[in-house]
Design a protein around this motif. Structure first.
Motif, short mmCIF file in Angstrom:
data_model
loop_
_atom_site.label_atom_id
_atom_site.label_comp_id
_atom_site.label_asym_id
_atom_site.label_seq_id
_atom_site.Cartn_x
_atom_site.Cartn_y
_atom_site.Cartn_z
N ARG A 113 -39.42 69.47 27.27
CA ARG A 113 -40.12 68.25 26.89
C ARG A 113 -41.41 68.65 26.18
NH1 ARG A 113 -40.93 63.43 30.81
NH2 ARG A 113 -41.21 62.52 28.74
N PHE A 114 -41.71 68.00 25.08
CA PHE A 114 -42.88 68.35 24.28
C PHE A 114 -43.51 67.09 23.71
CE2 PHE A 114 -39.11 68.38 21.66
CZ PHE A 114 -39.48 67.67 20.52
N GLU A 115 -44.77 67.22 23.31
CA GLU A 115 -45.48 66.07 22.74
C GLU A 115 -46.56 66.54 21.78
OE1 GLU A 115 -45.49 63.19 21.46
OE2 GLU A 115 -45.06 62.16 23.37
N ASN A 157 -48.86 61.54 30.45
CA ASN A 157 -48.50 62.13 31.74
C ASN A 157 -48.14 63.60 31.49
OD1 ASN A 157 -47.71 62.66 34.35
ND2 ASN A 157 -45.73 61.62 34.17
N ALA A 158 -49.18 64.41 31.34
CA ALA A 158 -49.00 65.77 30.84
C ALA A 158 -48.19 66.66 31.78
CB ALA A 158 -50.37 66.40 30.59
N SER A 159 -48.20 66.38 33.07
CA SER A 159 -47.49 67.24 34.01
C SER A 159 -45.98 67.23 33.81
CB SER A 159 -47.81 66.82 35.45
OG SER A 159 -47.44 65.47 35.67
N SER A 160 -45.46 66.26 33.06
CA SER A 160 -44.02 66.19 32.84
C SER A 160 -43.59 66.89 31.55
CB SER A 160 -43.57 64.72 32.79
OG SER A 160 -44.19 64.04 31.70
N SER A 202 -54.53 69.96 29.89
CA SER A 202 -53.93 71.28 29.68
C SER A 202 -53.42 71.87 30.99
CB SER A 202 -54.95 72.23 29.04
OG SER A 202 -55.34 71.76 27.78
N LEU A 203 -54.23 71.76 32.03
CA LEU A 203 -53.84 72.31 33.33
C LEU A 203 -52.64 71.58 33.91
CD1 LEU A 203 -57.31 73.04 34.96
CD2 LEU A 203 -55.61 74.69 34.19
N GLN A 204 -52.53 70.30 33.62
CA GLN A 204 -51.34 69.56 34.08
C GLN A 204 -50.07 70.12 33.46
OE1 GLN A 204 -51.90 65.33 33.47
NE2 GLN A 204 -53.84 65.32 34.60
#
Length: 499
Positions: A322-324, A336-339, A368-370
């Motif tokens: 998964r990328f964004e 929702n960066a953790s996903s 970033s850390l997520q």
């Protein structure tokens, strides 16, 4: 008479029998008492031995604590009766810091993760000036979290040596671990360049090769000198506009293209910063995000942002990921960066300082850390905060402090904060700024005091590296600037993923 004799004999027999019974009973009682006395002796002996062992252990531990400086809050003392009452107040406060310093570190021997915050444009002199912003200097300053880090190392600045000093070579020396005068120079004929695997590897690429997640965040553009060094690029040109005519026909690629298509850049899990005008020839121009005319501006019709997305789509068909891609602050805030496995954030045409609506350092680090924190996998995250001349340095320090203060406190992460003034002498053939100043003392002393102070301030100073977490104890003393890469490479090679 007969009856009297019978009674006497019976009395003697009864008395004899009674005496025998009494004697037997006495023997039994004596045996019981003797048995209980033995038990009492054993119990008393056991208690005595226990007390002696306890006293021995207490004495041994006391001696161990004195010899090894192991203490708790109540152990450290001073001559309270020999200092003035006004002095005792500050000694009591100092004891709190001393106890904190004497506590033994806990947790794993080697870190699972490493976070490096690089502050370009602030050094020890600035820290000394801004550590006491309040009027009441006696209160000190407890706001800077890196002042509480247990270890500190000074990194030498090779720019004070007698050879030309170029900022791109400084970055490559810092992140590859190769001395400044041994850093390979970019070749004019790019067609003869060897492939990336034979070029010096930055610690970011080394981390990728051993299976760690990696990320780079900057408030500058992602094609700057730091990104170029970390991304193992072999060009000094951020985009096609500044490259010599005909260089592309020999196989030359600018930093922007290498960062998107190179193995290091493609493997990055997070990259956030500015530099849209280097990545795309057509960029939106607004009053809060203008094109920076002092920086490179692509004109070959490229759209490397689209290429990055297509590249990830192709990769996801083989290995589901998964990328964004985000380009605005509100997009980053709602993410929702953790996903996600990969995140590319290009938040300004030039540097983020040129975009009035650019995201804060705190937000970029949090997101970033997520992305970086995944179960069973370590990471290396490098965050660059460039403080340009004219910026409010106190405000920038407070921003960094707030960012660090809100980080998740985990025992398996090594956190490093590097402070460097980012001021390098101009490239000269045979002298550095330092030697030039010494050789021109007569002319120098004819200048005003303010001008002399400015000259001294602009001389390169040693960098300060604050360390906290597993293996932070190796960061001490005065080291070469290459020590950072060597030390980080070592601790990451020993890291073990969580089960």
């Amino acid at each position: 008479m007969m009856k009297s004799r019978i009674r006497e004999r019976l009395g003697i027999s009864f008395g004899h029998s009674l005496a025998m019974v009494t004697t037997q009973r006495t023997k039994e009682i004596c045996q019981i008492v003797r048995l209980k006395s033995t038990q009492v002796f054993f119990v008393a002996g056991t208690c005595l031995v226990t007390v002696m062992v306890t006293l021995f252990c207490i004495g041994f531990m006391t001696r161990y604590e004195v010899e090894n400086e192991v203490a708790n809050v109540a152990d450290v003392d001073y001559w309270k009766d020999r200092v003035a009452s006004s002095q005792k107040i500050w000694y009591d406060k100092g004891i709190e810091e001393l106890n904190e310093a004497l506590r033994s570190p806990k947790g794993p021997m080697y870190p699972k993760n490493v976070r490096i915050f690089v502050v370009q444009g602030i050094d020890g002199r600035d820290l000394a000036a801004y550590r006491f912003p309040a009027k009441d200097l006696s209160q000190g300053n407890t706001n800077y979290i890196w002042d509480q880090f247990p270890h500190l190392v000074r990194l030498k600045n090779s720019c004070s040596q007698q050879f030309p000093c170029q900022v791109d070579r400084v970055s490559r020396a810092l992140w590859s671990g190769i001395p400044l005068d041994k850093v390979p120079e970019s070749q004019p004929d790019c067609g003869k360049m060897t492939n990336e695997t034979k070029n010096p590897l930055s610690i970011l690429r080394q981390a990728q090769l051993v299976g760690l997640r990696t990320g780079f965040v900057t408030n500058q553009r992602i094609t700057g000198y730091t990104a170029a060094a970390l991304g193992n690029t072999n060009s000094n040109y951020e985009c096609d506009e500044r490259m010599p005519l005909g260089s592309s026909t020999t196989g030359c690629q600018d930093i922007a293209r290498q960062l998107i298509s190179g193995e290091t850049g493609k493997s990055l899990n997070v990259i956030i910063g500015g530099g849209r005008q280097m990545l795309s020839s057509l960029v939106p121009k607004t009053k809060w995000d203008p094109v920076d005319e002092l920086l490179c501006e692509s004109n070959d019709g490229r759209n490397l942002l689209k290429e990055w997305r297509n590249q990830k789509l192709k990769e996801s068909k083989v290995n589901p990921i998964r990328f964004e891609l985000v380009q605005r602050t509100d997009e980053l805030e709602s993410l929702n960066a953790s996903s996600y496995d990969h995140l590319l954030g290009v938040m300004a045409n030039g540097d983020l300082s040129g975009n009035l609506k650019a995201p804060s350092l705190k937000l970029m680090v949090e997101k970033s850390l997520q992305v970086m924190e995944k179960q069973g996998q370590g990471y290396l995250l490098i965050v660059e905060q460039f403080v340009q001349s004219g910026m409010d340095k106190l405000k920038e320090l407070q921003m960094l402090n707030e960012t660090l203060f809100n980080l998740h406190k985990d025992q398996d992460t090594l956190t490093l904060v590097l402070m460097t003034n980012a001021i390098y002498p101009k490239a000269r053939l045979d002298v550095s700024e330092e030697t030039e100043l010494i050789s021109n003392l007569p002319e120098t002393f004819k200048e005003s005091e303010l001008e002399i102070q400015q000259r001294l301030y602009e001389m390169p100073s040693e960098s300060l590296l604050f360390a906290h977490g597993p293996k932070s104890s190796i960061f001490h003393g005065i080291r070469k600037e290459t020590f950072l890469a060597h030390a980080v490479s070592h601790v990451l090679s020993k890291s073990r993923p969580s089960p």
